[in-house]
Motif scaffolding. Structure first.
Motif, PDB file in Angstrom:
ATOM      1  N   TYR B  32      12.368  -0.305   1.356  1.00 28.94           N
ATOM      2  CA  TYR B  32      13.453  -0.716   2.252  1.00 28.94           C
ATOM      3  C   TYR B  32      14.486  -1.475   1.457  1.00 28.94           C
ATOM      4  CZ  TYR B  32      10.433   0.620   6.128  1.00 28.94           C
ATOM      5  OH  TYR B  32       9.654   1.323   6.995  1.00 28.94           O
ATOM      6  N   VAL B  39      12.376  -4.072  -0.479  1.00 30.42           N
ATOM      7  CA  VAL B  39      10.988  -4.284  -0.056  1.00 30.42           C
ATOM      8  C   VAL B  39      10.217  -2.995  -0.289  1.00 30.42           C
ATOM      9  CG1 VAL B  39       9.479  -4.876   1.866  1.00 30.42           C
ATOM     10  CG2 VAL B  39      11.732  -5.938   1.686  1.00 30.42           C
ATOM     11  N   ALA B  41       7.410  -1.305   0.763  1.00 32.52           N
ATOM     12  CA  ALA B  41       6.365  -1.310   1.796  1.00 32.52           C
ATOM     13  C   ALA B  41       5.192  -0.437   1.349  1.00 32.52           C
ATOM     14  CB  ALA B  41       6.931  -0.816   3.114  1.00 32.52           C
ATOM     15  N   PRO B  60      -4.257  -7.183   4.916  1.00 33.43           N
ATOM     16  CA  PRO B  60      -3.542  -8.291   5.551  1.00 33.43           C
ATOM     17  C   PRO B  60      -2.209  -7.843   6.146  1.00 33.43           C
ATOM     18  CG  PRO B  60      -3.407  -8.436   3.157  1.00 33.43           C
ATOM     19  CD  PRO B  60      -4.341  -7.322   3.454  1.00 33.43           C
ATOM     20  N   SER B  61      -1.671  -8.688   6.990  1.00 35.09           N
ATOM     21  CA  SER B  61      -0.387  -8.388   7.622  1.00 35.09           C
ATOM     22  C   SER B  61       0.697  -8.215   6.561  1.00 35.09           C
ATOM     23  CB  SER B  61      -0.034  -9.538   8.572  1.00 35.09           C
ATOM     24  OG  SER B  61       1.186  -9.270   9.178  1.00 35.09           O
ATOM     25  N   SER B  63       0.939  -5.679   4.574  1.00 36.28           N
ATOM     26  CA  SER B  63       0.462  -4.938   3.407  1.00 36.28           C
ATOM     27  C   SER B  63       0.923  -3.476   3.415  1.00 36.28           C
ATOM     28  CB  SER B  63      -1.057  -5.009   3.322  1.00 36.28           C
ATOM     29  OG  SER B  63      -1.628  -4.480   4.507  1.00 36.28           O
ATOM     30  N   GLY B  64       1.523  -3.040   4.533  1.00 42.75           N
ATOM     31  CA  GLY B  64       2.085  -1.686   4.574  1.00 42.75           C
ATOM     32  C   GLY B  64       1.286  -0.700   5.402  1.00 42.75           C
ATOM     33  N   LYS B  65       0.361  -1.211   6.229  1.00 41.76           N
ATOM     34  CA  LYS B  65      -0.490  -0.317   7.029  1.00 41.76           C
ATOM     35  C   LYS B  65       0.328   0.502   8.023  1.00 41.76           C
ATOM     36  CE  LYS B  65      -2.916  -3.740   8.742  1.00 41.76           C
ATOM     37  NZ  LYS B  65      -2.248  -4.926   8.171  1.00 41.76           N
ATOM     38  N   SER B  66       1.209  -0.191   8.746  1.00 39.75           N
ATOM     39  CA  SER B  66       1.998   0.524   9.760  1.00 39.75           C
ATOM     40  C   SER B  66       2.956   1.516   9.107  1.00 39.75           C
ATOM     41  CB  SER B  66       2.783  -0.460  10.615  1.00 39.75           C
ATOM     42  OG  SER B  66       1.887  -1.214  11.394  1.00 39.75           O
ATOM     43  N   THR B  67       3.524   1.117   7.990  1.00 40.13           N
ATOM     44  CA  THR B  67       4.427   2.025   7.283  1.00 40.13           C
ATOM     45  C   THR B  67       3.676   3.285   6.872  1.00 40.13           C
ATOM     46  OG1 THR B  67       5.562   0.070   6.455  1.00 40.13           O
ATOM     47  CG2 THR B  67       6.059   2.160   5.368  1.00 40.13           C
TER      48      THR B  67
HETATM   49  N1  LIG Z   1      12.292  -1.193   8.962  1.00 36.84           N
HETATM   50  C1  LIG Z   1      11.984  -2.068   8.004  1.00 36.84           C
HETATM   51  N2  LIG Z   1      12.959  -2.627   7.284  1.00 36.84           N
HETATM   52  C2  LIG Z   1      12.689  -3.504   6.308  1.00 36.84           C
HETATM   53  N3  LIG Z   1      11.467  -3.863   5.964  1.00 36.84           N
HETATM   54  C3  LIG Z   1      10.425  -3.347   6.623  1.00 36.84           C
HETATM   55  C4  LIG Z   1      10.649  -2.413   7.669  1.00 36.84           C
HETATM   56  N4  LIG Z   1       9.431  -2.041   8.165  1.00 36.84           N
HETATM   57  C5  LIG Z   1       8.511  -2.725   7.452  1.00 36.84           C
HETATM   58  N5  LIG Z   1       9.104  -3.497   6.517  1.00 36.84           N
HETATM   59  C6  LIG Z   1       8.444  -4.348   5.552  1.00 36.84           C
HETATM   60  O1  LIG Z   1       7.482  -3.583   4.869  1.00 36.84           O
HETATM   61  C7  LIG Z   1       6.316  -4.319   4.679  1.00 36.84           C
HETATM   62  C8  LIG Z   1       5.116  -3.614   5.290  1.00 36.84           C
HETATM   63  O2  LIG Z   1       5.231  -3.667   6.684  1.00 36.84           O
HETATM   64  P1  LIG Z   1       4.175  -3.017   7.665  1.00 36.84           P
HETATM   65  O3  LIG Z   1       3.920  -1.650   7.216  1.00 36.84           O
HETATM   66  O4  LIG Z   1       4.633  -3.205   9.055  1.00 36.84           O
HETATM   67  O5  LIG Z   1       2.880  -3.932   7.405  1.00 36.84           O
HETATM   68  P2  LIG Z   1       1.556  -4.086   8.258  1.00 36.84           P
HETATM   69  O6  LIG Z   1       1.558  -3.080   9.323  1.00 36.84           O
HETATM   70  O7  LIG Z   1       0.468  -3.905   7.262  1.00 36.84           O
HETATM   71  O8  LIG Z   1       1.571  -5.480   8.792  1.00 36.84           O
HETATM   72  C9  LIG Z   1       6.555  -5.674   5.277  1.00 36.84           C
HETATM   73  O9  LIG Z   1       6.956  -6.572   4.226  1.00 36.84           O
HETATM   74  C10 LIG Z   1       7.678  -5.456   6.214  1.00 36.84           C
HETATM   75  O10 LIG Z   1       8.461  -6.628   6.325  1.00 36.84           O
END
Ligand SMILES: Nc1ncnc2c1ncn2[C@@H]1O[C@H](COP(=O)(O)OP(=O)(O)O)[C@@H](O)[C@H]1O
Ligand SMILES: [Mg+2]
Lengths: 422, 245
Positions: B32, B39, B41, B60-61, B63-67
């Protein structure tokens, strides 16, 4: 299959709108009033022009009516000097008009005089119309009894009269009307027929016939009464010499009406020192009526466009709010696999459903209002098929035009952000 | 040197995946560009998941799981790297094509259920079928079948607001199953549920996995992760370690 999908989309739209009944209702009000006023005003406009057309048809759309008028100059001069005034159309004018214009295929001269008439003890002042048999073709009216006079009656100098329904009622009390003798100004005439009359005025043109008419062959009139008449006025009496009071001509083709009228005008101008005639063209009235209607339609169109624009903006506003409110729903649909185009279609259909329902309600309003107007004011109103179909298409169009932007906004929603959105 | 290793691994994966891999990441990055510091991710992940497997992604929160899940689910495209879904490179597909992949290959289950509130349970379950173009009658049959499978056959005409959390998540499971997806992606499916209902949902997912559906799930609870047969631990956009059979 494809159609049932559309139907399902429409139902989905309706269900979504029913979730917010009051909001949907308020949103469509703009379109309701817009369409309602368009339909109502179209009905009023159409009614007015139909009425004008009806009046003109009474006059005959291919007819030209030439009247004798007493010029202002004549009016003053007679009062000062000689007690005899001479003006108006002449027998020679009538002959010249007929000879000069080949596209005139019928014409009728008319001499108009007022005479006291009597049958038994009933008396009535009649307007005697001295004319030829063509009159009845140029001013066609329903024959209630007997017949109208023919060429033979004119040629034979017959002392016959055709009465109007009104005149017959007043004068002839008995059932046996045809063949009775009516005394007009001391002379006896045989009633040979009774006809209906029209009345009123179209624009500034008087309809040729009147309730109190009696039709008598022109030559008969001349023989019995001559051409000079005494008119009683407040300051005594004036003697007038008017050969013909009116000439009605009928042109073979509508296209030739105006040029012929102009030709007649020019010709009369050459032969008359004063402007003691007036050429009226019913067709001009029709054109005036059409021009008025066009103006009316432009004004109406602008008012309607503004109100529909306002209605459309209202819808767009609510749909934009709805898209924001339903961001999450859009995200869910997109995540599940809906394409952007399917989201657009969904929202577009919702807007079109909203505007079309508004259009239908408005249409109902626009149909009821003219009925109420006609009921209370006797102003004629006409609902045409076009005035129903046009607003419906317009309201569908409004839905598409004003729904497109919110729908595109909806399709732009990023599912990832939308799903995070609480 | 590193490059050689990646290539060797790629070769190996290619061989494997013809038969077994349903999902394969080849050096996937998601970066990102925000503010001064980009960032990362996902910071270069190469991993493969087998057909019929049950994975828990942990970490951990942040860490990029949702991404990772978003890319797996074709909701997002990687910044670089290649993503093979059933041997098909989906990393460069356009929006419409990705929508179609989501529709036919993937079923999503979310932490917050994500049902459409104005639709009944039945209509929510039918949603993927609607986009597949199924006719109303067939869809209704399928929705009833699925409702029965998740134990909600008596709630077909209820709206989501009338259901408990566990019931809502069951509807979501039924909806995810409607189009017979090849993979179910679940991002913290029990995160909004108490442990008892959470376990019930997990049992449901485990039974689906037994029937052959590949499941990839994000969780940070060890007892939930225990339902999965493989565990992938993430840290700072990288795979930290892989456990399981
Ligand atoms: N749309 C976005 N724009 C900028 N940064 C993002 C975006 N989505 C996620 N991030 C960043 O990417 C990293 C991984 O996020 P995420 O995948 O949501 O983690 P998790 O689900 O493991 O908590 C985080 O640092 C988050 O701030
Ligand atoms: Mg997360």
């Amino acid at each position: 299959m494809h159609q049932s999908r559309l139907v399902r989309n429409i139902w989905l739209g309706i269900e979504n709108l029913l979730l917010h009944k009051l909001r949907s209702f308020l949103t469509m009000l703009g379109v309701v009033f817009g369409v309602g006023s368009v339909v109502a005003m179209l009905a009023v406009g159409e009614g007015a022009s139909k009425e004008a057309l009806r009046q003109i048809q009474k006059l005959g759309s291919n007819n030209i009516i030439i009247n004798s008028i007493k010029s202002l100059q004549e009016e003053t001069s007679t009062q000062q000097r000689s007690r005899m005034s001479m003006y108006g159309l002449t027998y020679l004018d009538y002959q010249r008009i007929n000879e000069s214009f080949p596209c005139i295929h019928k014409s009728a001269p008319a001499k108009l005089i007022r005479k006291e008439s009597r049958v038994g003890s009933n008396t009535l002042e009649l307007r005697i119309v001295g004319t030829t048999s063509e009159w009845f073709e140029l001013v066609p009216r329903q024959i209630l009894a007997g017949r109208v006079f023919e060429k033979k009656d004119v040629d034979d100098l017959s002392a016959v009269a055709v009465l109007t329904e009104y005149g017959a009622r007043k004068l002839l009390a008995t059932k046996n009307t045809i063949g009775q003798i009516v005394r007009i100004g001391g002379d006896s005439f045989e009633v040979i027929g009774i006809i209906k009359t029209e009345s009123g005025q179209a624009g500034n043109i008087q309809i040729p016939d009147q309730q109190v008419d009696a039709y008598i062959p022109l030559i008969t009139i001349r023989k019995y009464f001559g051409d000079v008449f005494t008119k009683r006025t407040s300051g005594g009496s004036i003697r007038e010499l008017v050969e013909l009071h009116q000439i009605i001509v009928q042109v073979d083709n509508t296209e030739n009406v105006e040029s012929t009228a102009a030709g007649i005008e020019r010709m009369l101008q050459n032969f008359h020192k004063k402007k003691d005639y007036e050429v009226s063209v019913p067709l001009t009235l029709l054109k005036q009526a059409e021009a008025t209607k066009r103006t009316f339609n432009i004004v109406l169109g602008s008012i309607a466009s503004i109100s529909l624009l306002v209605g459309g903006i209202g819808i767009m506003n609510i749909m934009l709010a709805s898209v924001t409110e339903r961001t999450r729903e859009i995200g869910i649909r997109r995540a599940i696999g809906a394409k952007r185009s399917q989201i657009i279609v969904q929202f577009l259909i919702e807007t079109v459903v909203l505007s079309t329902i508004g259009g239908i309600v408005g249409l109902a309003m626009g149909i009821i209002i003219p009925i109420i107007i006609t009921y209370f004011s006797s102003m004629p109103t006409v609902i045409t098929l076009q005035s129903i179909i046009l607003p419906l298409f317009i309201s569908i169009g409004i839905g598409i035009v004003f729904g497109l932007y919110p729908a595109i906004n909806a399709a732009k929603v990023d599912p990832i952000i939308a799903l995070r959105h609480e | 040197m590193k490059d050689l290793k990646v290539r060797a691994r790629k070769k190996e994966n290619n061989k494997q995946c013809k038969t077994m891999d349903i999902v394969r990441f080849n050096n996937i990055y998601k970066i990102y560009e925000m503010g001064a510091e980009p960032v990362k991710a996902i910071d270069g992940i190469s991993v493969a998941f087998q057909k019929g497997s049950f994975w828990a992604i942990m970490g951990p929160s942040g860490s990029g799981k949702s991404t990772m899940m978003n890319i797996l689910g074709c909701l997002d495209r990687p910044t670089s790297g290649r993503y093979f879904l059933e041997d098909k490179d989906v990393s460069t597909l356009n929006d419409d094509a990705l929508s179609d992949i989501r529709l036919r290959y993937i079923g999503f289950i979310f932490q917050s259920f994500n049902l459409i509130p104005q639709l009944t349970v039945q209509k929510n379950i039918e949603l993927p079928l609607y986009y597949l173009g199924w006719d109303a009658h067939k869809s209704a049959e399928r929705a009833k079948e699925l409702a029965e499978k998740v134990g909600l056959e008596t709630r077909l005409n209820h709206r989501p607001a009338e259901l408990s959390g566990g019931q809502m998540q069951r509807v979501a499971v039924a909806r995810a199953l409607a189009a017979e997806p090849h993979i179910i992606l679940a991002d913290e499916p029990t995160g909004n549920l108490d442990s008892h209902t959470g376990n019930q949902i997990m049992e449901l997912l485990a039974s689906l996995n037994k029937e052959g559906t590949t499941i990839i799930m994000v969780t940070h609870e060890a007892d939930i992760a225990a339902f999965a047969r493989n565990r992938l631990h993430m840290k700072d956009g990288l795979v930290e370690r892989i456990e399981g059979n």
